[in-house]
Scaffold this motif. Structure first.
Motif, PDB file in Angstrom:
ATOM      1  N   SER A  62      32.591 -14.324 -19.180  1.00  0.00           N
ATOM      2  CA  SER A  62      32.740 -13.263 -20.184  1.00  0.00           C
ATOM      3  C   SER A  62      31.715 -13.456 -21.299  1.00  0.00           C
ATOM      4  N   LEU A  63      31.458 -12.394 -22.008  1.00  0.00           N
ATOM      5  CA  LEU A  63      30.451 -12.399 -23.065  1.00  0.00           C
ATOM      6  C   LEU A  63      30.708 -13.492 -24.102  1.00  0.00           C
ATOM      7  N   THR A  64      31.959 -13.696 -24.468  1.00  0.00           N
ATOM      8  CA  THR A  64      32.278 -14.620 -25.567  1.00  0.00           C
ATOM      9  C   THR A  64      32.356 -16.088 -25.158  1.00  0.00           C
ATOM     10  N   ASN A  65      32.392 -16.367 -23.884  1.00  0.00           N
ATOM     11  CA  ASN A  65      32.495 -17.761 -23.428  1.00  0.00           C
ATOM     12  C   ASN A  65      31.145 -18.463 -23.443  1.00  0.00           C
ATOM     13  N   SER A  66      31.205 -19.798 -23.464  1.00  0.00           N
ATOM     14  CA  SER A  66      29.998 -20.593 -23.223  1.00  0.00           C
ATOM     15  C   SER A  66      29.780 -20.605 -21.713  1.00  0.00           C
ATOM     16  N   TRP A  67      28.729 -21.245 -21.280  1.00  0.00           N
ATOM     17  CA  TRP A  67      28.486 -21.369 -19.836  1.00  0.00           C
ATOM     18  C   TRP A  67      28.305 -22.835 -19.510  1.00  0.00           C
ATOM     19  N   ASN A  68      29.156 -23.345 -18.636  1.00  0.00           N
ATOM     20  CA  ASN A  68      29.118 -24.759 -18.232  1.00  0.00           C
ATOM     21  C   ASN A  68      29.065 -25.688 -19.444  1.00  0.00           C
ATOM     22  N   GLY A  69      29.824 -25.319 -20.465  1.00  0.00           N
ATOM     23  CA  GLY A  69      29.910 -26.150 -21.665  1.00  0.00           C
ATOM     24  C   GLY A  69      28.752 -25.985 -22.636  1.00  0.00           C
ATOM     25  N   ASP A  70      27.804 -25.112 -22.364  1.00  0.00           N
ATOM     26  CA  ASP A  70      26.634 -24.910 -23.216  1.00  0.00           C
ATOM     27  C   ASP A  70      26.898 -23.736 -24.169  1.00  0.00           C
ATOM     28  N   ASN A  71      27.102 -24.046 -25.440  1.00  0.00           N
ATOM     29  CA  ASN A  71      27.426 -23.013 -26.428  1.00  0.00           C
ATOM     30  C   ASN A  71      26.264 -22.075 -26.737  1.00  0.00           C
ATOM     31  N   ASP A  72      25.051 -22.419 -26.321  1.00  0.00           N
ATOM     32  CA  ASP A  72      23.917 -21.511 -26.510  1.00  0.00           C
ATOM     33  C   ASP A  72      24.132 -20.196 -25.756  1.00  0.00           C
ATOM     34  N   TYR A  73      24.998 -20.211 -24.770  1.00  0.00           N
ATOM     35  CA  TYR A  73      25.248 -19.011 -23.972  1.00  0.00           C
ATOM     36  C   TYR A  73      26.416 -18.179 -24.495  1.00  0.00           C
ATOM     37  N   TRP A  77      25.214 -12.031 -22.377  1.00  0.00           N
ATOM     38  CA  TRP A  77      25.610 -11.509 -21.068  1.00  0.00           C
ATOM     39  C   TRP A  77      25.350 -12.566 -19.997  1.00  0.00           C
ATOM     40  N   LYS A  78      26.254 -12.668 -19.039  1.00  0.00           N
ATOM     41  CA  LYS A  78      26.158 -13.745 -18.049  1.00  0.00           C
ATOM     42  C   LYS A  78      26.173 -13.257 -16.603  1.00  0.00           C
ATOM     43  N   CYS A  79      25.774 -12.019 -16.367  1.00  0.00           N
ATOM     44  CA  CYS A  79      25.776 -11.529 -14.986  1.00  0.00           C
ATOM     45  C   CYS A  79      24.842 -12.364 -14.119  1.00  0.00           C
ATOM     46  N   ASN A  80      23.685 -12.772 -14.664  1.00  0.00           N
ATOM     47  CA  ASN A  80      22.756 -13.597 -13.887  1.00  0.00           C
ATOM     48  C   ASN A  80      23.316 -14.999 -13.666  1.00  0.00           C
ATOM     49  N   LEU A  81      24.070 -15.509 -14.626  1.00  0.00           N
ATOM     50  CA  LEU A  81      24.673 -16.842 -14.482  1.00  0.00           C
ATOM     51  C   LEU A  81      25.805 -16.813 -13.459  1.00  0.00           C
ATOM     52  N   PHE A  82      26.521 -15.695 -13.414  1.00  0.00           N
ATOM     53  CA  PHE A  82      27.545 -15.504 -12.390  1.00  0.00           C
ATOM     54  C   PHE A  82      26.912 -15.574 -10.999  1.00  0.00           C
ATOM     55  N   VAL A  83      25.830 -14.828 -10.794  1.00  0.00           N
ATOM     56  CA  VAL A  83      25.149 -14.839  -9.491  1.00  0.00           C
ATOM     57  C   VAL A  83      24.600 -16.236  -9.201  1.00  0.00           C
ATOM     58  N   TYR A  84      23.997 -16.859 -10.185  1.00  0.00           N
ATOM     59  CA  TYR A  84      23.471 -18.222 -10.026  1.00  0.00           C
ATOM     60  C   TYR A  84      24.581 -19.170  -9.562  1.00  0.00           C
ATOM     61  N   ASP A  85      25.730 -19.125 -10.244  1.00  0.00           N
ATOM     62  CA  ASP A  85      26.842 -20.017  -9.886  1.00  0.00           C
ATOM     63  C   ASP A  85      27.373 -19.747  -8.480  1.00  0.00           C
ATOM     64  N   ILE A  86      27.433 -18.473  -8.098  1.00  0.00           N
ATOM     65  CA  ILE A  86      27.895 -18.122  -6.747  1.00  0.00           C
ATOM     66  C   ILE A  86      26.923 -18.704  -5.713  1.00  0.00           C
ATOM     67  N   LEU A  87      25.630 -18.502  -5.923  1.00  0.00           N
ATOM     68  CA  LEU A  87      24.634 -19.015  -4.976  1.00  0.00           C
ATOM     69  C   LEU A  87      24.677 -20.538  -4.908  1.00  0.00           C
ATOM     70  N   GLN A  88      24.841 -21.185  -6.047  1.00  0.00           N
ATOM     71  CA  GLN A  88      24.934 -22.647  -6.067  1.00  0.00           C
ATOM     72  C   GLN A  88      26.187 -23.123  -5.325  1.00  0.00           C
ATOM     73  N   GLU A  89      27.282 -22.413  -5.524  1.00  0.00           N
ATOM     74  CA  GLU A  89      28.549 -22.801  -4.887  1.00  0.00           C
ATOM     75  C   GLU A  89      28.456 -22.812  -3.363  1.00  0.00           C
ATOM     76  N   VAL A  90      27.698 -21.882  -2.797  1.00  0.00           N
ATOM     77  CA  VAL A  90      27.582 -21.807  -1.341  1.00  0.00           C
ATOM     78  C   VAL A  90      26.343 -22.540  -0.832  1.00  0.00           C
ATOM     79  N   HIS A  91      25.706 -23.284  -1.731  1.00  0.00           N
ATOM     80  CA  HIS A  91      24.520 -24.100  -1.402  1.00  0.00           C
ATOM     81  C   HIS A  91      23.331 -23.265  -0.951  1.00  0.00           C
TER      82      HIS A  91
END
Length: 194
Positions: A62-73, A77-91
């Motif tokens: 979500s917009l208001t959350n950090s990403w992986n503990g990084d408050n800079d995020y 918007w985290k749509c690209n981080l969502f896709v990144y995490d999905i791709l990483q999850e499936v290797h």
């Protein structure tokens, strides 16, 4: 299962060895390799889609959350981080770029994904662009905006896609999204091929 490549390899092998007993085992081995390779490509796309589908309603991106503990995020918007995490999850191989602020590699943004000539994506040798009308579940879809940040997600079924929005991950209709946002300049669809 039988294929032309397998027949050619079997013929070549039998011509060299002239041993009829080797043809069937070699055919099965070679055909099995090519079948397994093509199935694994489809399996990765299915895993990408399944992983994204399992994140619907998650507030992690979500917009208001950090990403992986990084408050800079936070408040970004985290749509690209969502896709990144999905791709990483499936290797899956995931494109990144150098971030001077982090002094490390970081996920590329939605507008970069929306660039059909992106060197970051192409340098992975694991994605190819496909037409909008050929999109399939598990493809990455990215929308370039005339100004500001683009948007992106994972293609789902029935004309839908899954993406991280302001409050949570949602599944929405692609055509409705494009029609509702006049700032969208182009759409690019990438298919994972490794």
């Amino acid at each position: 299962m039988h294929c032309k490549v397998c027949s050619y390899l079997v013929l070549s092998y039998s011509m060299v060895k002239n041993n009829m007993h080797c043809q069937l085992p070699l055919r099965l081995l070679i055909c099995g390799f090519f079948i397994s390779l093509s199935e694994s490509q489809g399996t990765v796309s299915a895993k990408i889609w399944e992983s994204a589908k399992n994140k619907i309603n998650s507030t992690k991106w979500s917009l208001t959350n950090s990403w992986n503990g990084d408050n800079d995020y936070k408040n970004k918007w985290k749509c690209n981080l969502f896709v990144y995490d999905i791709l990483q999850e499936v290797h899956a191989v995931t494109p990144t770029r150098w971030s001077w602020s982090k002094f490390s590699r970081a996920p590329i943004g939605a507008n970069e994904w929306a660039n059909p000539n992106s060197e970051y994506v192409k340098d992975t040798n694991c994605y190819e662009t496909v037409s909008y009308s050929s999109r399939q579940k598990g493809d990455v879809i990215a929308f370039k905006r005339n100004e500001g940040s683009g948007h992106m997600g994972i293609v789902s079924t029935n004309g839908d896609y899954i993406s991280a929005l302001r409050e949570k991950v949602q599944e929405d209709n692609v055509d409705s999204f494009v029609k509702s946002d006049p700032s969208i300049a182009s759409t690019t669809v990438w298919r994972y091929t490794c």
